[in-house]
Scaffold this motif. Sequence first.
Motif, PDB file in Angstrom:
ATOM      1  N   GLU A 108      13.070  -7.436  -9.834  1.00  0.00           N
ATOM      2  CA  GLU A 108      13.564  -5.943 -10.362  1.00  0.00           C
ATOM      3  C   GLU A 108      12.632  -4.862  -9.933  1.00  0.00           C
ATOM      4  O   GLU A 108      12.759  -3.776  -9.485  1.00  0.00           O
ATOM      5  N   ILE A 109      11.353  -5.487  -9.810  1.00  0.00           N
ATOM      6  CA  ILE A 109      10.246  -4.513  -9.676  1.00  0.00           C
ATOM      7  C   ILE A 109      10.358  -4.102  -7.892  1.00  0.00           C
ATOM      8  O   ILE A 109      10.252  -2.907  -7.712  1.00  0.00           O
ATOM      9  N   LEU A 110      10.422  -5.175  -7.297  1.00  0.00           N
ATOM     10  CA  LEU A 110      10.676  -5.278  -5.860  1.00  0.00           C
ATOM     11  C   LEU A 110      11.921  -4.022  -5.594  1.00  0.00           C
ATOM     12  O   LEU A 110      11.873  -3.128  -4.616  1.00  0.00           O
ATOM     13  N   VAL A 111      13.027  -4.500  -5.898  1.00  0.00           N
ATOM     14  CA  VAL A 111      14.089  -3.643  -5.832  1.00  0.00           C
ATOM     15  C   VAL A 111      14.192  -2.020  -6.086  1.00  0.00           C
ATOM     16  O   VAL A 111      14.406  -1.077  -5.409  1.00  0.00           O
ATOM     17  N   VAL A 130       0.890  -1.265   0.066  1.00  0.00           N
ATOM     18  CA  VAL A 130      -0.013   0.003  -0.141  1.00  0.00           C
ATOM     19  C   VAL A 130       1.024   1.292   0.060  1.00  0.00           C
ATOM     20  O   VAL A 130       2.138   1.296  -0.005  1.00  0.00           O
ATOM     21  N   GLY A 131       0.247   2.411  -0.091  1.00  0.00           N
ATOM     22  CA  GLY A 131       0.896   3.848  -0.005  1.00  0.00           C
ATOM     23  C   GLY A 131       1.773   3.962  -1.049  1.00  0.00           C
ATOM     24  O   GLY A 131       1.634   3.594  -2.371  1.00  0.00           O
ATOM     25  N   SER A 132       2.840   4.740  -0.858  1.00  0.00           N
ATOM     26  CA  SER A 132       3.747   4.922  -1.965  1.00  0.00           C
ATOM     27  C   SER A 132       4.523   4.187  -2.621  1.00  0.00           C
ATOM     28  O   SER A 132       4.596   4.331  -3.898  1.00  0.00           O
ATOM     29  N   PHE A 133       4.725   3.092  -2.052  1.00  0.00           N
ATOM     30  CA  PHE A 133       5.604   1.810  -2.517  1.00  0.00           C
ATOM     31  C   PHE A 133       4.731   1.291  -3.682  1.00  0.00           C
ATOM     32  O   PHE A 133       5.108   1.030  -4.592  1.00  0.00           O
ATOM     33  N   ALA A 134       3.234   1.180  -3.311  1.00  0.00           N
ATOM     34  CA  ALA A 134       2.311   0.466  -4.200  1.00  0.00           C
ATOM     35  C   ALA A 134       2.324   1.315  -5.477  1.00  0.00           C
ATOM     36  O   ALA A 134       2.342   0.633  -6.577  1.00  0.00           O
ATOM     37  N   GLN A 135       2.432   2.519  -5.316  1.00  0.00           N
ATOM     38  CA  GLN A 135       2.481   3.585  -6.585  1.00  0.00           C
ATOM     39  C   GLN A 135       3.646   3.429  -7.502  1.00  0.00           C
ATOM     40  O   GLN A 135       3.593   3.110  -8.625  1.00  0.00           O
ATOM     41  N   ARG A 136       4.732   3.349  -6.697  1.00  0.00           N
ATOM     42  CA  ARG A 136       6.206   3.081  -7.349  1.00  0.00           C
ATOM     43  C   ARG A 136       6.288   1.591  -8.120  1.00  0.00           C
ATOM     44  O   ARG A 136       6.404   1.305  -9.349  1.00  0.00           O
ATOM     45  N   ALA A 137       5.566   0.404  -7.265  1.00  0.00           N
ATOM     46  CA  ALA A 137       5.698  -0.786  -8.014  1.00  0.00           C
ATOM     47  C   ALA A 137       4.732  -0.852  -9.140  1.00  0.00           C
ATOM     48  O   ALA A 137       5.237  -1.522 -10.105  1.00  0.00           O
ATOM     49  N   THR A 138       3.501  -0.348  -8.991  1.00  0.00           N
ATOM     50  CA  THR A 138       2.732  -0.422 -10.269  1.00  0.00           C
ATOM     51  C   THR A 138       3.351   0.234 -11.366  1.00  0.00           C
ATOM     52  O   THR A 138       3.206  -0.300 -12.561  1.00  0.00           O
ATOM     53  N   THR A 139       3.894   1.428 -11.250  1.00  0.00           N
ATOM     54  CA  THR A 139       4.410   2.127 -12.361  1.00  0.00           C
ATOM     55  C   THR A 139       5.289   1.369 -12.998  1.00  0.00           C
ATOM     56  O   THR A 139       5.841   1.324 -14.225  1.00  0.00           O
ATOM     57  N   THR A 140       6.450   0.970 -12.286  1.00  0.00           N
ATOM     58  CA  THR A 140       7.785  -0.244 -12.678  1.00  0.00           C
ATOM     59  C   THR A 140       6.938  -1.204 -13.317  1.00  0.00           C
ATOM     60  O   THR A 140       7.528  -1.642 -14.382  1.00  0.00           O
ATOM     61  N   ALA A 141       6.081  -1.748 -12.568  1.00  0.00           N
ATOM     62  CA  ALA A 141       5.752  -2.982 -13.285  1.00  0.00           C
ATOM     63  C   ALA A 141       5.214  -2.962 -14.550  1.00  0.00           C
ATOM     64  O   ALA A 141       5.289  -3.560 -15.600  1.00  0.00           O
ATOM     65  N   SER A 142       4.185  -1.790 -14.669  1.00  0.00           N
ATOM     66  CA  SER A 142       3.757  -1.301 -16.220  1.00  0.00           C
ATOM     67  C   SER A 142       4.729  -1.061 -17.360  1.00  0.00           C
ATOM     68  O   SER A 142       4.682  -1.438 -18.194  1.00  0.00           O
ATOM     69  N   GLY A 143       5.909  -0.334 -16.792  1.00  0.00           N
ATOM     70  CA  GLY A 143       7.138  -0.138 -17.613  1.00  0.00           C
ATOM     71  C   GLY A 143       7.636  -1.570 -18.056  1.00  0.00           C
ATOM     72  O   GLY A 143       8.249  -1.574 -19.187  1.00  0.00           O
ATOM     73  N   LEU A 144       7.515  -2.712 -17.389  1.00  0.00           N
ATOM     74  CA  LEU A 144       7.972  -4.077 -17.737  1.00  0.00           C
ATOM     75  C   LEU A 144       6.979  -4.753 -18.516  1.00  0.00           C
ATOM     76  O   LEU A 144       7.060  -5.892 -18.663  1.00  0.00           O
ATOM     77  N   GLY A 145       5.739  -4.277 -18.592  1.00  0.00           N
ATOM     78  CA  GLY A 145       4.643  -4.898 -19.309  1.00  0.00           C
ATOM     79  C   GLY A 145       4.129  -6.138 -18.480  1.00  0.00           C
ATOM     80  O   GLY A 145       3.656  -7.160 -18.800  1.00  0.00           O
ATOM     81  N   ILE A 146       4.221  -5.689 -17.113  1.00  0.00           N
ATOM     82  CA  ILE A 146       3.429  -6.972 -15.886  1.00  0.00           C
ATOM     83  C   ILE A 146       2.280  -5.993 -15.218  1.00  0.00           C
ATOM     84  O   ILE A 146       2.369  -4.982 -14.776  1.00  0.00           O
ATOM     85  N   ASN A 147       1.467  -6.932 -14.926  1.00  0.00           N
ATOM     86  CA  ASN A 147       0.158  -6.507 -14.284  1.00  0.00           C
ATOM     87  C   ASN A 147       0.295  -7.206 -12.912  1.00  0.00           C
ATOM     88  O   ASN A 147       0.060  -8.340 -12.968  1.00  0.00           O
ATOM     89  N   LEU A 148       0.417  -6.554 -11.843  1.00  0.00           N
ATOM     90  CA  LEU A 148       0.631  -7.198 -10.338  1.00  0.00           C
ATOM     91  C   LEU A 148      -0.857  -7.781  -9.912  1.00  0.00           C
ATOM     92  O   LEU A 148      -1.822  -7.159 -10.342  1.00  0.00           O
ATOM     93  N   GLY A 149      -0.773  -8.908  -9.390  1.00  0.00           N
ATOM     94  CA  GLY A 149      -1.874  -9.656  -8.864  1.00  0.00           C
ATOM     95  C   GLY A 149      -2.533 -10.344  -9.845  1.00  0.00           C
ATOM     96  O   GLY A 149      -3.666 -11.204  -9.212  1.00  0.00           O
ATOM     97  N   VAL A 150      -1.989 -10.791 -10.973  1.00  0.00           N
ATOM     98  CA  VAL A 150      -2.741 -11.824 -11.830  1.00  0.00           C
ATOM     99  C   VAL A 150      -1.884 -13.048 -12.197  1.00  0.00           C
ATOM    100  O   VAL A 150      -2.305 -13.709 -12.863  1.00  0.00           O
ATOM    101  N   LEU A 151      -0.716 -13.073 -11.401  1.00  0.00           N
ATOM    102  CA  LEU A 151       0.076 -14.062 -11.986  1.00  0.00           C
ATOM    103  C   LEU A 151      -0.510 -15.412 -11.815  1.00  0.00           C
ATOM    104  O   LEU A 151      -0.122 -16.494 -12.616  1.00  0.00           O
ATOM    105  N   LYS A 152      -1.117 -15.617 -10.680  1.00  0.00           N
ATOM    106  CA  LYS A 152      -1.594 -16.884 -10.494  1.00  0.00           C
ATOM    107  C   LYS A 152      -2.461 -17.506 -11.507  1.00  0.00           C
ATOM    108  O   LYS A 152      -2.610 -18.532 -11.831  1.00  0.00           O
TER     109      LYS A 152
END
Length: 364
Positions: free
Chosen positions: A136-139, A92-114
């Motif tokens: 990479e998204i985490l770091v 949640v919070g600012s990390f979630a925003q950064r993670a979503t933006t980074t994932a989008s740049g790598l063509g990944i949608n978080l939360g749907v891998l399963k």
Amino acid sequence: MIDISPFPYQGPLEADEVRGREQLVTDLVERVSERRVTALLGPRRYGKTSVLRRVAADVGAGGVSVVWLDLYEVTSMADLAMRLDAALADAVGSFAQRATTTASGLGINLGVLKVELRRSARSRPEPVATTHALLEILVRSATNGPTVVIFDEFSSIGQVRGAAGLLRTALQHHYRTVGLMFAGSRPSMMRTLFSSRSEPFYGQADLLDIGPLPTPALADIVSAGFEETGRSAGGLPARIAAYTGGHPQRAMQLADAAWRRTPAGTTASVDVWDMALAAVRKQTAAGLERLFSGFSGGEKAVLRVVAGGGALFGSEGELLALATGTAQHARQRLVQSGDLVGEGANVRLVDPVFADWIRWRFPL
């Protein structure tokens, strides 16, 4: 109005319910704030997850983002990728925003891998490559804002070939910028992961044991719980401490059973303690029977001897035809699995209720 027991014991506690661990929590908050990588070791049901929840709440209150990665019984690289995906998606919070933006740049949608991993073999994501991308998204997200990453049940990582090395490679250059904390319920395995030269995380963390609840802290928790609900604990805290040896979950289970048998306005008596102990024994008997049946013959014999206070290489071991080599190997496996704690002849069962059940079921 129905009183709610002040002694929750089923599952991890909420951050504001953690008591008796103030010194440990303060130490861990200081460590993670100073970017000192720390591994918290302790047997199952010793409250590690509860303590880490309190640490997460305390650092989170100061504006630090917390990412919680649950590795309990992780079994494959695909499973690890799903755990990472869930941890990033739940942030949640600012990390979630950064993670979503980074994932989008790598063509990944978080939360749907399963869901994606259930596709046909040709169209599903490749687990190792996906794990690399998620790390990479985490770091990237963690290094661009104050972040603490908690790896709960990290001892399970050894079950996935190459996973520990992959994690170390991703994290090793960021120890000074990201707060890292590891915890695991197999103390022997955790020590191996961080102390063996053959392991990727060798020498990468300070090892810290959680230990049982100190007797004064346990007594304060029990007494306060009774007083807050209009009762008196009497001599109950001392009886619980003596029986459990400070085992946190079992202590609260017994306190709860005694509290339920002490009417408001009264004091817990010896009879209440006897009834509470009998109730817990009855409540746990079937599960302990199943647990015991899952051990090997040598492990069962070792458990019987240790629970009875006997010597593995003495008369008690001889009574059970326990050969020296069998006893040594079985004891080692039980220490590694977290069922026994201690070294050499000074081992004991971690779970006092299990030890009590063995003594009753298989008297020597």
